[in-house]
Design an enzyme around this catalytic site. Structure first.
Site: not given
Ligand code: GLP
Length: 250
Positions: A138, A136, A143, A67
């Site tokens: 995702h 959440n 989402e 992403d």
């Molecule tokens: C972000 C990214 C995801 C990631 C998630 C968790 O928004 N788009 O790809 O896995 O949130 O992030 P973190 O590893 O910092 O908790």
């Protein structure tokens, strides 16, 4: 689906790096699906170390990222292109020309989604897809929704996601409200999934995703259907699973 227990963040990073490293060692021209966020950073550090030692060679590896924020240029220090360069690519011997992310600066959504899907298709299949998980549930920026999306699309970020990701920005107002993300269909096509999860803030998402119904309200729940999904999770992330299903994760 296999959940591998780790003691803490460092243990999670080491176990996950072994899985990813083994993939690259066994297939030097692997296609890696990569993720951003704090979860994979420790794993990336180890891969850099092992590459510097001469134990891993990324010169024939290609990568596609999950992403990118809409509107951010690659040189913006909050963009995922910047993150990937600084947390992995500059430390390993991958050819930067073989690394791909959605282009957050392309305002033409239909054009960018089609372009990125063509990039993914041209790779001939992702060998291993790294994932984190949102609070959440995702994956990438898919989402909670009424549907699972197949291909790349532009999403309006969830309020919770904007709050969670605001920790990386000067203020919450600076967090982009939209992002391009690979679809769940593309994620599910990867031959292998490697998810890294740590911390109690993810415990509910872990319980809902892997011990609940498969539903687009919890996008990661679809991974229960993947034939080769490995989740490396630390004790804190497994807290609610341990409480509700004692012994389910060894
Ligand atoms: C972000 C990214 C995801 C990631 C998630 C968790 O928004 N788009 O790809 O896995 O949130 O992030 P973190 O590893 O910092 O908790």
């Amino acid at each position: 689906m296999r959940i591998i227990r780790a003691k803490d963040y460092d243990d999670m990073s080491r176990k996950a790096a072994i899985v990813l490293g083994a993939q690259v060692a066994a297939k030097p021209d692997s296609v890696l699906g990569l993720a951003t966020g704090s979860s994979p950073v420790g794993m990336y550090k180890l891969l850099i170390e092992w590459c510097k030692n001469g134990d891993l060679d990324f010169s024939n590896v290609k990568s596609v990222n999950l992403d990118e924020y809409f509107g951010l240029t690659a040189d913006n220090d909050q963009s995922y292109a910047y993150f990937m360069y600084h947390n992995l690519f500059k430390g390993i011997n991958i050819d930067i020309k073989n690394t791909y992310l959605p282009d957050g600066t392309n305002p033409d959504v239909a054009n960018e989604c089609a372009r990125y899907d063509a990039v993914i298709d041209s790779m001939g299949g992702v060998d291993i897809q790294v994932l984190g998980i949102g609070g959440n549930g995702h994956i990438g920026f898919n989402e909670p929704s009424d549907v699972f999306k197949l291909g790349t699309h532009c999403v309006t970020l969830d309020k919770k996601t904007i709050e969670a990701n605001s920790r990386f920005f000067n203020s919450i107002d600076e967090v982009p409200t939209k992002a391009y993300t690979m679809g769940v269909g593309s994620i599910m096509k990867a031959k292998k999934i490697l998810m890294v999860v740590n911390g109690e803030a993810k415990a509910q998402a872990m319980l809902d995703s892997f011990f609940g119904d498969i539903t687009p309200r919890v996008q990661a729940s679809i991974l229960q259907m993947h034939p080769d999904c490995v989740i490396v999770a630390d004790d804190a992330a497994l807290k609610l699973i341990d409480e509700k299903f004692p012994g389910a994760v060894k």
